[in-house]
Design a protein around this motif. Structure first.
Motif, PDB file in Angstrom:
ATOM      1  N   VAL A  49      46.405 -55.288  32.067  1.00 17.53           N
ATOM      2  CA  VAL A  49      47.102 -54.060  32.457  1.00 17.53           C
ATOM      3  C   VAL A  49      47.269 -53.192  31.215  1.00 17.53           C
ATOM      4  O   VAL A  49      47.658 -53.667  30.152  1.00 17.53           O
ATOM      5  N   GLN A  50      46.891 -51.915  31.353  1.00 16.97           N
ATOM      6  CA  GLN A  50      47.070 -50.926  30.296  1.00 16.97           C
ATOM      7  C   GLN A  50      48.158 -49.968  30.752  1.00 16.97           C
ATOM      8  O   GLN A  50      48.190 -49.562  31.918  1.00 16.97           O
ATOM      9  N   ILE A  51      49.035 -49.605  29.828  1.00 19.00           N
ATOM     10  CA  ILE A  51      50.198 -48.791  30.181  1.00 19.00           C
ATOM     11  C   ILE A  51      50.226 -47.552  29.299  1.00 19.00           C
ATOM     12  O   ILE A  51      49.984 -47.625  28.096  1.00 19.00           O
ATOM     13  N   ARG A  52      50.533 -46.420  29.901  1.00 19.81           N
ATOM     14  CA  ARG A  52      50.641 -45.164  29.154  1.00 19.81           C
ATOM     15  C   ARG A  52      51.871 -44.406  29.627  1.00 19.81           C
ATOM     16  O   ARG A  52      52.031 -44.141  30.820  1.00 19.81           O
ATOM     17  N   ARG A  60      56.313 -39.443  39.026  1.00 22.05           N
ATOM     18  CA  ARG A  60      55.358 -40.290  39.740  1.00 22.05           C
ATOM     19  C   ARG A  60      54.798 -41.383  38.842  1.00 22.05           C
ATOM     20  O   ARG A  60      54.646 -41.202  37.640  1.00 22.05           O
ATOM     21  N   VAL A  61      54.480 -42.502  39.455  1.00 25.18           N
ATOM     22  CA  VAL A  61      53.766 -43.589  38.793  1.00 25.18           C
ATOM     23  C   VAL A  61      52.323 -43.497  39.255  1.00 25.18           C
ATOM     24  O   VAL A  61      52.044 -43.480  40.452  1.00 25.18           O
ATOM     25  N   ARG A  62      51.402 -43.407  38.293  1.00 28.13           N
ATOM     26  CA  ARG A  62      49.991 -43.322  38.645  1.00 28.13           C
ATOM     27  C   ARG A  62      49.332 -44.644  38.281  1.00 28.13           C
ATOM     28  O   ARG A  62      49.664 -45.253  37.264  1.00 28.13           O
ATOM     29  N   VAL A  63      48.423 -45.071  39.117  1.00 24.08           N
ATOM     30  CA  VAL A  63      47.774 -46.363  38.911  1.00 24.08           C
ATOM     31  C   VAL A  63      46.273 -46.222  39.170  1.00 24.08           C
ATOM     32  O   VAL A  63      45.850 -45.495  40.057  1.00 24.08           O
ATOM     33  N   GLY A  64      45.498 -46.913  38.324  1.00 24.31           N
ATOM     34  CA  GLY A  64      44.051 -46.924  38.470  1.00 24.31           C
ATOM     35  C   GLY A  64      43.532 -48.352  38.404  1.00 24.31           C
ATOM     36  O   GLY A  64      44.196 -49.245  37.861  1.00 24.31           O
ATOM     37  N   ALA A  96      57.752 -50.747  38.078  1.00 24.36           N
ATOM     38  CA  ALA A  96      57.129 -49.722  37.240  1.00 24.36           C
ATOM     39  C   ALA A  96      58.163 -48.713  36.752  1.00 24.36           C
ATOM     40  O   ALA A  96      59.165 -48.452  37.421  1.00 24.36           O
ATOM     41  N   ALA A  97      57.902 -48.165  35.593  1.00 25.06           N
ATOM     42  CA  ALA A  97      58.754 -47.116  35.039  1.00 25.06           C
ATOM     43  C   ALA A  97      58.213 -45.757  35.478  1.00 25.06           C
ATOM     44  O   ALA A  97      56.998 -45.533  35.480  1.00 25.06           O
ATOM     45  N   ALA A  98      59.106 -44.865  35.841  1.00 18.40           N
ATOM     46  CA  ALA A  98      58.703 -43.534  36.278  1.00 18.40           C
ATOM     47  C   ALA A  98      58.039 -42.792  35.122  1.00 18.40           C
ATOM     48  O   ALA A  98      58.408 -42.961  33.960  1.00 18.40           O
ATOM     49  N   GLY A  99      57.041 -41.990  35.440  1.00 19.76           N
ATOM     50  CA  GLY A  99      56.356 -41.203  34.430  1.00 19.76           C
ATOM     51  C   GLY A  99      55.343 -41.979  33.613  1.00 19.76           C
ATOM     52  O   GLY A  99      54.979 -41.564  32.516  1.00 19.76           O
ATOM     53  N   HIS A 100      54.885 -43.100  34.129  1.00 20.22           N
ATOM     54  CA  HIS A 100      53.917 -43.932  33.425  1.00 20.22           C
ATOM     55  C   HIS A 100      52.621 -44.034  34.235  1.00 20.22           C
ATOM     56  O   HIS A 100      52.627 -43.922  35.451  1.00 20.22           O
ATOM     57  N   ASP A 101      51.535 -44.292  33.501  1.00 23.27           N
ATOM     58  CA  ASP A 101      50.248 -44.592  34.109  1.00 23.27           C
ATOM     59  C   ASP A 101      49.940 -46.055  33.862  1.00 23.27           C
ATOM     60  O   ASP A 101      50.214 -46.578  32.768  1.00 23.27           O
ATOM     61  N   TYR A 102      49.383 -46.726  34.855  1.00 23.94           N
ATOM     62  CA  TYR A 102      48.994 -48.128  34.742  1.00 23.94           C
ATOM     63  C   TYR A 102      47.541 -48.253  35.172  1.00 23.94           C
ATOM     64  O   TYR A 102      47.151 -47.704  36.191  1.00 23.94           O
TER      65      TYR A 102
END
Length: 129
Positions: A49-52, A60-64, A96-102
């Motif tokens: 898992v990569q986190i930004r 929003r939490v964005r996930v790819g 998940a934390a808000a405002g993060h990309d995973y």
């Protein structure tokens, strides 16, 4: 038959849950995947898992999801991505934390074969760390 008060209480609970749990949206742009790749990462047995942290006002939490050809042919990669998608939708709203990309990256032979419960617990543990 439900009373109007019961419907109002249910609507309040749903709106409160929506405030607590961030909405998941999909990462679609390659640039977003590359930015997440520069952030911290946590390797687990079944995936990476990569986190930004986007550092913006968007909650929003964005996930790819991605799997390389090392995972296998197209059928194996799609199966691994389906499993990653399932654990993300079950786990990220709570952890998940808000405002993060995973970005969840599948691993060869492990993502598709490990039990789903183990993958879920691994994702929760990775997000806590």
């Amino acid at each position: 038959m439900t009373t109007p008060n019961t419907d109002l209480a249910a609507a309040e609970n749903d709106s409160a849950a929506a405030l607590v749990r961030p909405k998941l949206t999909a990462l679609t742009n390659r640039s977003d995947f590359l930015k997440a790749a520069r952030g911290p990462r946590k390797a687990m047995p079944g995936f990476i898992v990569q986190i930004r942290n986007r550092n913006d006002d968007d909650p929003r939490v964005r996930v790819g999801f991605t799997c390389s050809k090392k995972v296998g042919n197209a059928v194996a990669r799609n199966r691994a991505k389906r499993r990653l998608r399932e654990i993300a939708h079950l786990t990220l709203p709570q952890h998940a934390a808000a405002g993060h990309d995973y970005v969840l990256i599948g691993r060869a032979k492990l993502t598709a074969n490990l039990p789903l419960d183990q993958l879920r617990s691994d994702l929760a543990m990775a997000l806590r760390q």
